[in-house]
Design a protein around this motif. Structure first.
Motif, mmCIF file in Angstrom:
data_model
loop_
_atom_site.group_PDB
_atom_site.id
_atom_site.type_symbol
_atom_site.label_atom_id
_atom_site.label_comp_id
_atom_site.label_asym_id
_atom_site.label_seq_id
_atom_site.Cartn_x
_atom_site.Cartn_y
_atom_site.Cartn_z
ATOM 1 N N THR A 135 59.343 29.909 37.495
ATOM 2 C CA THR A 135 58.819 28.667 36.938
ATOM 3 C C THR A 135 58.646 27.647 38.046
ATOM 4 O O THR A 135 59.140 27.829 39.172
ATOM 5 C CB THR A 135 59.747 28.107 35.839
ATOM 6 O OG1 THR A 135 59.064 27.055 35.150
ATOM 7 C CG2 THR A 135 61.061 27.582 36.416
ATOM 8 N N ARG A 136 57.944 26.601 37.743
ATOM 9 C CA ARG A 136 57.881 25.397 38.563
ATOM 10 C C ARG A 136 58.349 24.263 37.667
ATOM 11 O O ARG A 136 57.720 23.987 36.651
ATOM 12 C CB ARG A 136 56.461 25.139 39.076
ATOM 13 C CG ARG A 136 55.951 26.190 40.045
ATOM 14 C CD ARG A 136 56.699 26.115 41.377
ATOM 15 N NE ARG A 136 56.179 27.065 42.365
ATOM 16 C CZ ARG A 136 56.681 28.277 42.584
ATOM 17 N NH1 ARG A 136 57.723 28.683 41.863
ATOM 18 N NH2 ARG A 136 56.167 29.074 43.480
ATOM 19 N N HIS A 137 59.484 23.663 37.997
ATOM 20 C CA HIS A 137 60.101 22.681 37.105
ATOM 21 C C HIS A 137 59.327 21.361 37.115
ATOM 22 O O HIS A 137 59.144 20.741 38.156
ATOM 23 C CB HIS A 137 61.555 22.441 37.515
ATOM 24 C CG HIS A 137 62.442 23.598 37.194
ATOM 25 N ND1 HIS A 137 63.005 23.783 35.956
ATOM 26 C CD2 HIS A 137 62.842 24.654 37.954
ATOM 27 C CE1 HIS A 137 63.730 24.897 35.956
ATOM 28 N NE2 HIS A 137 63.651 25.441 37.156
ATOM 29 N N ALA A 138 58.856 20.992 35.947
ATOM 30 C CA ALA A 138 58.198 19.703 35.735
ATOM 31 C C ALA A 138 58.361 19.388 34.251
ATOM 32 O O ALA A 138 57.440 19.548 33.446
ATOM 33 C CB ALA A 138 56.722 19.775 36.125
ATOM 34 N N GLN A 139 59.558 18.965 33.870
ATOM 35 C CA GLN A 139 59.924 18.877 32.458
ATOM 36 C C GLN A 139 59.199 17.766 31.713
ATOM 37 O O GLN A 139 59.065 17.820 30.496
ATOM 38 C CB GLN A 139 61.434 18.701 32.321
ATOM 39 C CG GLN A 139 62.214 19.906 32.825
ATOM 40 C CD GLN A 139 63.334 20.302 31.885
ATOM 41 O OE1 GLN A 139 64.179 19.499 31.559
ATOM 42 N NE2 GLN A 139 63.349 21.550 31.465
ATOM 43 N N THR A 191 52.802 30.796 39.412
ATOM 44 C CA THR A 191 53.494 31.137 38.173
ATOM 45 C C THR A 191 52.742 32.220 37.414
ATOM 46 O O THR A 191 53.348 33.167 36.885
ATOM 47 C CB THR A 191 53.680 29.879 37.300
ATOM 48 O OG1 THR A 191 54.244 28.826 38.088
ATOM 49 C CG2 THR A 191 54.613 30.150 36.133
ATOM 50 N N TYR A 192 51.442 32.119 37.354
ATOM 51 C CA TYR A 192 50.638 33.157 36.701
ATOM 52 C C TYR A 192 50.745 34.492 37.427
ATOM 53 O O TYR A 192 50.747 35.551 36.794
ATOM 54 C CB TYR A 192 49.174 32.722 36.617
ATOM 55 C CG TYR A 192 48.818 32.112 35.287
ATOM 56 C CD1 TYR A 192 48.318 32.884 34.254
ATOM 57 C CD2 TYR A 192 49.015 30.746 35.048
ATOM 58 C CE1 TYR A 192 48.007 32.327 33.026
ATOM 59 C CE2 TYR A 192 48.713 30.180 33.830
ATOM 60 C CZ TYR A 192 48.208 30.978 32.813
ATOM 61 O OH TYR A 192 47.922 30.415 31.591
ATOM 62 N N ALA A 193 50.826 34.442 38.749
ATOM 63 C CA ALA A 193 50.878 35.686 39.518
ATOM 64 C C ALA A 193 52.073 36.539 39.135
ATOM 65 O O ALA A 193 51.974 37.766 39.015
ATOM 66 C CB ALA A 193 50.911 35.376 41.011
#
Length: 270
Positions: free
Chosen positions: A96-100, A116-118
């Protein structure tokens, strides 16, 4: 002592050094399956998982490979080809890439989405592509559909989660589960499990112990069942899809979230 109902079956679990992947691998080993344990960087943890699986009687091998690449998926399929077939595939690896704060559109870059898609979407597809002949071979030899499990998330159903990018990838994975379940039957059946909160290092590495305890307590308070799930709790449901108990189930997406989807407010909003 678990029933050895998976004795003789061959399984590959991606991202199985730690967390949910590790729990699924151990439960498969306990039930008699032989395993390929996979990691990208967590080699010492993966070696510990291999040792635990071996203690349970499994023949286990460790393959370090990046599932976001064709080379990595081919490496995993080549390892499984030593068995001549593959009965079980668990697409668990994810990032994930955290960006809540989902309203902050500047918190994510184009590269965040692509990365993330990869892993979360292209990875399961590429591994299915590489392993399809082995999964079909298991069906030909046994007359039993091979079992594939995609580890998705409540984020892909409700749009909540660590970031918009993460939720979007899990929604795509759910759709891909449906597409491939239809296309690859009857030789291969494909299902997905969608956990809610899981107490793993994804959270523990980002928070101190007090912050994590408060977060876990908040999650338990927000779920109808009043619990915060750990990896073993999710793995118990996940393994159902990998056994003959689900032999007539394909294209299913199961929420395992202690009821979180019934009424959940993001932690930051409480």
């Amino acid at each position: 002592m678990a029933e050895k109902d998976l004795a003789g079956r061959k399984a590959l679990v991606t991202g199985s050094a730690t967390g949910l992947g590790r729990s699924i691998a151990l439960k498969l080993a306990e039930r008699g399956a032989d395993l390929i344990i996979n990691c990208t960087r967590s080699l010492s943890e993966a070696e510990e998982t291999v040792a635990e699986c071996n203690k349970l009687g499994a023949q286990t091998q460790l393959v370090a490979a990046d599932v976001s690449t064709e080379e990595g998926c081919r490496k995993l399929a080549d390892a499984a080809s030593g068995w001549g077939r593959l009965d079980i595939l668990v697409n668990n690896a994810g990032i994930t890439r955290h960006a809540q704060d989902h309203s902050d559109l500047d918190a994510l870059t184009r590269q965040d989405f692509l990365d993330t898609y990869a892993v979360n979407v292209a990875g399961p597809f590429l591994l299915m592509q590489a392993c399809k002949p082995l999964l079909e071979k298991a069906y030909e030899e046994s007359g039993r559909a091979s079992a594939v499990l995609n580890v998705s998330s409540i984020a892909g159903v409700t749009g909540i989660g660590s970031s918009v990018a993460y939720a979007a990838t899990k929604g795509a994975l759910n759709t891909m589960t449906l597409s491939l379940a239809r296309a690859l039957a009857p030789a291969i059946r494909i299902n997905a499990v969608c956990p809610g909160f899981i107490g793993t290092r994804w959270f523990k590495d980002r928070l101190n112990s007090d912050q994590y305890e408060r977060m876990e307590a908040g999650v338990a308070k927000a779920t109808p069942l009043g619990v915060a799930s750990g990896p073993d709790d999710i793995a118990d449901s996940a393994v159902f899809f990998l056994t003959d108990a689900s032999r007539h189930v394909t294209g299913e997406t199961l929420l395992v979230d202690a009821g979180m989807h019934l009424g959940y407010a993001p932690l930051s909003a409480r």
